[in-house]
Design an enzyme around this catalytic site. Structure first.
Site, PDB file in Angstrom:
ATOM      1  N   TYR A  51      28.443  52.289  86.698  1.00  0.00           N
ATOM      2  CA  TYR A  51      28.603  53.675  86.771  1.00  0.00           C
ATOM      3  C   TYR A  51      29.868  54.296  87.228  1.00  0.00           C
ATOM      4  O   TYR A  51      30.020  55.608  87.630  1.00  0.00           O
ATOM      5  CB  TYR A  51      27.215  54.378  87.613  1.00  0.00           C
ATOM      6  CG  TYR A  51      26.053  54.436  86.808  1.00  0.00           C
ATOM      7  CD1 TYR A  51      25.737  55.047  85.964  1.00  0.00           C
ATOM      8  CD2 TYR A  51      24.966  53.293  87.427  1.00  0.00           C
ATOM      9  CE1 TYR A  51      24.543  55.025  85.198  1.00  0.00           C
ATOM     10  CE2 TYR A  51      23.810  53.121  86.730  1.00  0.00           C
ATOM     11  CZ  TYR A  51      23.546  54.163  85.704  1.00  0.00           C
ATOM     12  OH  TYR A  51      22.309  54.173  85.003  1.00  0.00           O
ATOM     13  N   PHE A  59      26.767  63.048  92.782  1.00  0.00           N
ATOM     14  CA  PHE A  59      25.446  62.193  93.048  1.00  0.00           C
ATOM     15  C   PHE A  59      25.686  60.798  92.616  1.00  0.00           C
ATOM     16  O   PHE A  59      24.697  59.843  92.515  1.00  0.00           O
ATOM     17  CB  PHE A  59      24.313  62.271  91.738  1.00  0.00           C
ATOM     18  CG  PHE A  59      25.065  62.478  90.207  1.00  0.00           C
ATOM     19  CD1 PHE A  59      25.201  61.068  89.537  1.00  0.00           C
ATOM     20  CD2 PHE A  59      25.384  63.608  89.452  1.00  0.00           C
ATOM     21  CE1 PHE A  59      25.683  61.220  88.486  1.00  0.00           C
ATOM     22  CE2 PHE A  59      26.011  63.341  88.422  1.00  0.00           C
ATOM     23  CZ  PHE A  59      25.918  62.221  87.683  1.00  0.00           C
ATOM     24  N   THR A  93      18.296  63.902  80.462  1.00  0.00           N
ATOM     25  CA  THR A  93      18.583  63.401  81.738  1.00  0.00           C
ATOM     26  C   THR A  93      17.567  63.759  82.792  1.00  0.00           C
ATOM     27  O   THR A  93      17.176  63.070  83.571  1.00  0.00           O
ATOM     28  CB  THR A  93      20.000  63.598  82.043  1.00  0.00           C
ATOM     29  OG1 THR A  93      20.853  63.226  81.143  1.00  0.00           O
ATOM     30  CG2 THR A  93      20.295  62.768  83.276  1.00  0.00           C
ATOM     31  N   ARG A 104      11.277  59.457  79.092  1.00  0.00           N
ATOM     32  CA  ARG A 104      11.506  60.411  80.276  1.00  0.00           C
ATOM     33  C   ARG A 104      10.322  61.304  80.507  1.00  0.00           C
ATOM     34  O   ARG A 104      10.014  61.151  81.635  1.00  0.00           O
ATOM     35  CB  ARG A 104      13.051  60.951  80.367  1.00  0.00           C
ATOM     36  CG  ARG A 104      14.161  59.835  80.646  1.00  0.00           C
ATOM     37  CD  ARG A 104      15.526  60.286  80.464  1.00  0.00           C
ATOM     38  NE  ARG A 104      16.579  59.365  80.860  1.00  0.00           N
ATOM     39  CZ  ARG A 104      17.649  59.522  80.838  1.00  0.00           C
ATOM     40  NH1 ARG A 104      18.172  60.441  80.013  1.00  0.00           N
ATOM     41  NH2 ARG A 104      18.609  58.646  81.047  1.00  0.00           N
ATOM     42  N   ASN A 114      15.146  58.535  86.640  1.00  0.00           N
ATOM     43  CA  ASN A 114      14.623  59.150  85.511  1.00  0.00           C
ATOM     44  C   ASN A 114      14.411  57.834  84.435  1.00  0.00           C
ATOM     45  O   ASN A 114      14.486  57.991  83.399  1.00  0.00           O
ATOM     46  CB  ASN A 114      15.671  60.075  84.702  1.00  0.00           C
ATOM     47  CG  ASN A 114      17.135  59.372  84.429  1.00  0.00           C
ATOM     48  OD1 ASN A 114      17.372  58.151  84.711  1.00  0.00           O
ATOM     49  ND2 ASN A 114      18.170  60.174  84.014  1.00  0.00           N
ATOM     50  N   HIS A 117      17.993  53.926  81.189  1.00  0.00           N
ATOM     51  CA  HIS A 117      19.272  54.295  80.752  1.00  0.00           C
ATOM     52  C   HIS A 117      19.492  54.123  79.450  1.00  0.00           C
ATOM     53  O   HIS A 117      18.547  53.281  78.885  1.00  0.00           O
ATOM     54  CB  HIS A 117      20.287  53.246  81.399  1.00  0.00           C
ATOM     55  CG  HIS A 117      21.729  53.380  80.813  1.00  0.00           C
ATOM     56  ND1 HIS A 117      22.674  54.096  81.181  1.00  0.00           N
ATOM     57  CD2 HIS A 117      22.353  52.645  80.032  1.00  0.00           C
ATOM     58  CE1 HIS A 117      23.911  54.120  80.587  1.00  0.00           C
ATOM     59  NE2 HIS A 117      23.544  52.885  79.845  1.00  0.00           N
ATOM     60  N   GLU A 128      28.670  48.192  77.572  1.00  0.00           N
ATOM     61  CA  GLU A 128      27.679  47.996  78.836  1.00  0.00           C
ATOM     62  C   GLU A 128      26.576  46.747  78.466  1.00  0.00           C
ATOM     63  O   GLU A 128      26.375  46.085  79.287  1.00  0.00           O
ATOM     64  CB  GLU A 128      26.587  49.040  78.480  1.00  0.00           C
ATOM     65  CG  GLU A 128      27.491  50.349  79.083  1.00  0.00           C
ATOM     66  CD  GLU A 128      26.660  51.596  78.728  1.00  0.00           C
ATOM     67  OE1 GLU A 128      27.185  52.825  79.277  1.00  0.00           O
ATOM     68  OE2 GLU A 128      25.515  51.563  78.158  1.00  0.00           O
TER      69      GLU A 128
END
Ligand code: UDP
Ligand code: MG
Length: 139
Positions: A51, A59, A93, A104, A114, A117, A128
């Site tokens: 991240y 956050f 999100t 979600r 949540n 990803h 990723e």
């Protein structure tokens, strides 16, 4: 890697609540094929690196603690238009804003925890996937 792939993680809150099966069923029912999958736990260091793009956001610390706080399931998915279609399937999100029928909406706890990803571009899907899987695992 072909651009008809995307990368997802079932996040610690969803694993903890035994939602792995329900989430994978929604993913399969939406036409995605699983091409690689791994149950694992991220160290703080690895979660922080994944991240890193959010490092300056308020956050970030909470996100890294949360994502390293329990096991996750990392998955590479294949489908036509995978990245965009998967973002539609997971929803916004913040689950309060997520549409009916999205993962979600059904499974997320809040804007941090949540449930899942989803990569936001073909380029990031490849980055990723490579971050979590070796060449031999991605067949
Ligand atoms: N996040 C958070 N607070 C926020 C925004 C995001 O805790 O105000 C977390 C949440 O877990 C989110 C992740 O950071 O999934 C990455 O944020 P991004 O904006 O990329 O959202 P996503 O692409 O996951 O919808
Ligand atoms: Mg994102």
């Amino acid at each position: 890697m072909a651009t008809n792939r995307t990368f997802t993680m079932i996040k610690p809150d969803a694993v903890e609540k035994n939602y792995i099966g329900g989430i994978l069923k929604m993913i399969n029912d939406a036409g995605f094929k699983i091409v690689a999958m791994k149950y694992t736990q991220l160290s703080k260091e690895v979660a922080g690196e994944f991240y890193e793009v959010h490092k300056e956001r308020p956050f970030y610390g909470e996100l890294v603690d949360y994502m390293s706080g329990g096991p996750i399931v990392a998955v590479i998915l294949e489908k036509d238009n995978a990245v965009e279609d998967f973002r539609t399937l997971i929803g916004a999100t913040n689950p309060e804003d997520a549409a009916e029928g999205t993962i979600r909406k059904k499974y997320a706890t809040d804007i941090s925890a949540n449930a899942v990803h989803g990569s936001d571009s073909d380029e990031n899907a490849e980055i990723e996937s490579n971050f979590h899987f070796t060449a031999n695992e991605k067949h």
